[in-house]
Design a protein around this motif. Sequence first.
Motif, short mmCIF file in Angstrom:
data_model
loop_
_atom_site.label_atom_id
_atom_site.label_comp_id
_atom_site.label_asym_id
_atom_site.label_seq_id
_atom_site.Cartn_x
_atom_site.Cartn_y
_atom_site.Cartn_z
N UNK A 27 -24.10 37.67 67.17
CA UNK A 27 -24.11 36.21 67.17
C UNK A 27 -25.34 35.77 67.95
N UNK A 28 -26.02 34.72 67.46
CA UNK A 28 -27.12 34.21 68.28
C UNK A 28 -26.53 33.41 69.44
N UNK A 29 -27.35 33.14 70.45
CA UNK A 29 -26.83 32.50 71.66
C UNK A 29 -26.25 31.12 71.40
N UNK A 30 -26.77 30.42 70.41
CA UNK A 30 -26.21 29.10 70.10
C UNK A 30 -24.77 29.26 69.61
N UNK A 31 -24.51 30.26 68.78
CA UNK A 31 -23.15 30.51 68.30
C UNK A 31 -22.24 30.96 69.44
N UNK A 32 -22.76 31.82 70.30
CA UNK A 32 -21.99 32.28 71.46
C UNK A 32 -21.63 31.09 72.34
N UNK A 56 -22.33 31.77 78.00
CA UNK A 56 -23.21 32.72 77.31
C UNK A 56 -22.66 34.14 77.24
N UNK A 57 -21.42 34.33 77.66
CA UNK A 57 -20.81 35.66 77.58
C UNK A 57 -20.50 36.00 76.13
N UNK A 58 -21.04 37.12 75.68
CA UNK A 58 -20.79 37.57 74.31
C UNK A 58 -19.37 38.13 74.22
N UNK A 59 -18.69 37.90 73.09
CA UNK A 59 -17.34 38.46 72.93
C UNK A 59 -17.38 39.98 72.93
N UNK A 60 -16.35 40.58 73.46
CA UNK A 60 -16.25 42.04 73.48
C UNK A 60 -15.85 42.53 72.11
N UNK A 77 -28.85 22.80 70.14
CA UNK A 77 -29.04 23.63 71.33
C UNK A 77 -28.74 22.76 72.55
N UNK A 78 -28.13 23.35 73.56
CA UNK A 78 -27.83 22.61 74.79
C UNK A 78 -28.95 22.83 75.80
N UNK A 79 -29.36 21.76 76.45
CA UNK A 79 -30.33 21.88 77.53
C UNK A 79 -29.62 22.41 78.77
N UNK A 80 -30.41 22.85 79.73
CA UNK A 80 -29.81 23.32 80.98
C UNK A 80 -29.06 22.21 81.69
#
Length: 80
Positions: free
Chosen positions: A5-10, A70-74, A49-52
């Motif tokens: 998954x890209x970070x936006x999806x995560x 931003x934690x990727x699913x296991x 996309x979300x800004x900081x």
Amino acid sequence: MLPSMDLREVFATNLRRIRNAKGLSQDDLAYDADISRSYLSQLEKGVFYASLKIIEKLAAALEVEPAEFLRRPRPGGRGR
């Protein structure tokens, strides 16, 4: 190998999961984070996309560390 998954999806997946776990509606979270509900909806769909700054507002409103978004699913998920 699992598709990545890209970070936006995560981010979108985790934002939705955390909000639901806290029992908040999009309206409630948007109000608490001082953002519009329509913008929050687009973030949860992975459209924007979300800004900081937005990540900081959402983390504060949800009482989580910003890194939680931003934690990727296991692999295999939680159902073990």
